[in-house]
Scaffold this active site. Structure first.
Site, short mmCIF file in Angstrom:
data_model
loop_
_atom_site.label_atom_id
_atom_site.label_comp_id
_atom_site.label_asym_id
_atom_site.label_seq_id
_atom_site.Cartn_x
_atom_site.Cartn_y
_atom_site.Cartn_z
N ASP A 136 0.93 -1.18 -0.07
CA ASP A 136 0.07 0.06 -0.17
C ASP A 136 0.86 1.22 0.10
O ASP A 136 0.30 2.35 -0.28
CB ASP A 136 -0.83 0.06 1.09
CG ASP A 136 -0.05 -0.19 2.62
OD1 ASP A 136 0.87 -0.93 2.56
OD2 ASP A 136 -0.62 0.45 3.41
N TYR A 144 9.41 3.83 3.76
CA TYR A 144 10.42 2.87 4.37
C TYR A 144 11.92 3.33 3.96
O TYR A 144 12.85 2.49 4.72
CB TYR A 144 10.26 1.52 3.48
CG TYR A 144 9.14 0.88 4.39
CD1 TYR A 144 9.41 -0.22 5.47
CD2 TYR A 144 7.86 0.85 4.01
CE1 TYR A 144 8.47 -1.01 6.07
CE2 TYR A 144 6.91 0.17 4.52
CZ TYR A 144 6.96 -0.77 5.70
OH TYR A 144 6.21 -1.18 6.46
C1 G6P Z 1 2.48 -1.24 5.65
C2 G6P Z 1 3.35 -1.95 4.73
C3 G6P Z 1 3.14 -3.51 4.97
C4 G6P Z 1 3.57 -3.68 6.33
C5 G6P Z 1 2.62 -2.90 7.47
C6 G6P Z 1 3.18 -2.73 8.74
O1 G6P Z 1 0.92 -1.72 5.40
O2 G6P Z 1 3.07 -1.90 3.18
O3 G6P Z 1 4.05 -4.24 4.33
O4 G6P Z 1 3.42 -5.00 6.97
O5 G6P Z 1 2.85 -1.59 6.89
O6 G6P Z 1 2.05 -2.65 9.69
P1 G6P Z 1 2.35 -3.03 11.06
O7 G6P Z 1 0.99 -2.37 11.44
O8 G6P Z 1 2.12 -4.48 10.95
O9 G6P Z 1 3.36 -2.49 11.66
MN MN Z 2 4.25 -3.23 2.36
#
Ligand code: G6P
Ligand code: MN
Length: 449
Positions: free
Chosen positions: A166, A242
């Protein structure tokens, strides 16, 4: 049509179902099959979905199973959202690295490599099952590290596997909003969680230079605040969020260490109490899910944000537009032969000339009933090509270590991957981190000893 969700007992599954109920990707999904290895999690998420369906008019039928073959048979689309080793595994991925002063994060740095080492063998077996029992299905992969996992699966499924994330669309949406545009062409390229937005065109004109020149507008959204005007202007592109873990690694590591808990530890505690409370009071499953989801979204990608001194996430970033929207948009583009453009993880062909044809990259793709075709990105700045090439070599070493060789040679290959990772400061540290993972992850102990 049948949609199968692997990892169907996962906390984010109701987001997918909710988006289906709201008519996103309205392609006539009549049945959703949830598959999970944990029947109790399936039960809890099943309660949430039932309560969502009660509030909706027409709702796709939901069934649940722990039998992979039964789940996959007859599917048109298979979503994969599994987390091998669960959040307990994520905690180890993050903590072991952090204990050696290295970034402890789910997908970036050593944590992502450990996660990949555990996940690639399991996902490869799943892909073989899909190829055998549902050869015409599309496998839509959310399982992280999404780029590496998608590349491993493309060796089994060819172009029938598509990875999604996303964050590229999130960046594009924020840029369009800051510019007051609703239709733009986004020249975005990279690997998953390692990408850049190079131009944003409307009516034939690139409007990114104007945005970069306007401090107030640039810092009105997430990436502008994270990286700062000065660095974005130096790059001449806006990095994916990221990349904070690369460009501001020291700050990120310090902030995560000082926070005392990693994201994985926070989520583990939160999720344990969620599944427990739904078990005790299934009648409140949906209300509880909504409460926990809100708490989780506000702090999402919290590590980098804390380090940058940012508070909670903007509410317009949190509501909607997450990975479920992209998955359903992809499904709709294929099922309705729409010819939409979406940023997806697919094999490169020749989109980015500095990478080979089989390298999975994250770029805009034209998508119709034949699936996604990447658009030609062309030459990219040398620093971006360099980082992508290095990380691709690291990803491939992980895939090799996960799938091929005796325990000894595979362990050498895993060491190579960690030692070559740009965020690991020395091979001595790489060796210690690898030993920590092998000691603490049962799946890796079995593979490497
Ligand atoms: C975003 C990234 C995902 C990741 C997530 C982490 O959606 O695109 O790849 O897994 O963030 O979110 P969290 O709430 O699990 O730290
Ligand atoms: Mn991701």
């Amino acid at each position: 049509m049948r949609l199968t969700v692997l990892g169907g007992g996962g906390f984010r599954v109701p987001l997918v179902y909710q988006a289906l109920l709201e008519g996103h990707g309205d392609v006539g999904i009549e049945e959703v099959v949830l598959h999970d290895v944990d029947a109790r999690r399936l039960e809890a998420i099943g309660s949430v979905l039932r309560q969502l369906a009660e509030q909706a008019g027409r709702a796709p039928r939901v069934t649940a199973t722990t039998d992979l073959e039964a789940a996959v048979l007859g599917a048109s689309f298979v979503f994969s959202a599994i987390r091998v080793g669960g959040l307990q595994g994520r905690v180890i991925d993050e903590r072991v690295a952090l204990d050696h002063g290295v970034l402890g994060q789910e997908t970036v740095g050593p944590g992502g490599l450990a996660y990949g080492l555990r996940t690639v063998p399991v996902m490869t077996r799943i892909a073989e099952t899909v190829a055998r029992l549902a050869p015409d299905a599309w496998l839509i992969n959310f399982t992280n590290p999404a780029g590496m996992v998608t590349e491993a699966l493309s060796r089994v499924l060819g172009d029938r596997v598509v990875g999604i994330c996303d964050t590229p669309q999130g960046l594009c949406r924020r840029v369009a909003r800051a510019l007051g545009e609703d239709r733009m062409w986004f020249d975005y390229f990279g690997l998953n969680h390692l990408g850049w937005l190079r131009s944003a065109r409307a009516r034939g004109r690139d409007r990114l230079p104007e945005l970069l020149a306007d401090e107030a507008r640039l810092t009105s959204f997430e990436e502008g605040r994270l990286f700062g005007v000065r660095w974005i202007r130096a790059l001449g592109m806006i990095p994916n969020e990221y990349l904070y873990y690369y460009y501001n690694n020291a700050e990120a590591v310090r902030a995560i260490s000082e926070a005392g808990t990693t994201r994985g530890e926070f989520l583990l505690a939160q999720q344990e109490s969620f599944y427990e409370s739904v078990r005790a009071h299934p009648e409140h499953a949906l209300a509880e899910w909504r409460r926990v989801r809100h708490e989780r979204d506000r702090t999402y990608l919290g590590e980098g944000r804390t380090a940058a001194g940012l508070g909670e996430r903007d509410s317009c970033d949190v509501e909607g537009g997450g990975y479920e929207e992209i998955a359903l948009a992809l499904m709709a583009a294929i099922a309705q032969d729409r010819g939409d453009v979406l940023i997806l993880n697919v094999r490169n062909r020749s989109a980015i000339p500095s990478l080979d044809a089989d390298a999975v990259v994250e770029v805009p793709c034209y998508v119709d009933a034949n699936g996604p075709v990447p658009v030609a990105v062309g030459e990219v700045p040398q620093y971006a090509a360099g980082l992508m090439n290095q990380l691709k070599a690291v990803e491939r070493a992980v895939i090799d270590a996960a799938l091929t060789g005796s325990p000894d040679t595979a362990l050498d290959t895993a060491f190579l991957a960690l030692g070559l990772h740009p965020l690991v400061p020395s091979t001595v540290t790489a060796g210690k981190i690898l030993d920590g993972y092998v000691e603490q992850h049962p799946q890796l102990r079995t593979r490497f000893t």
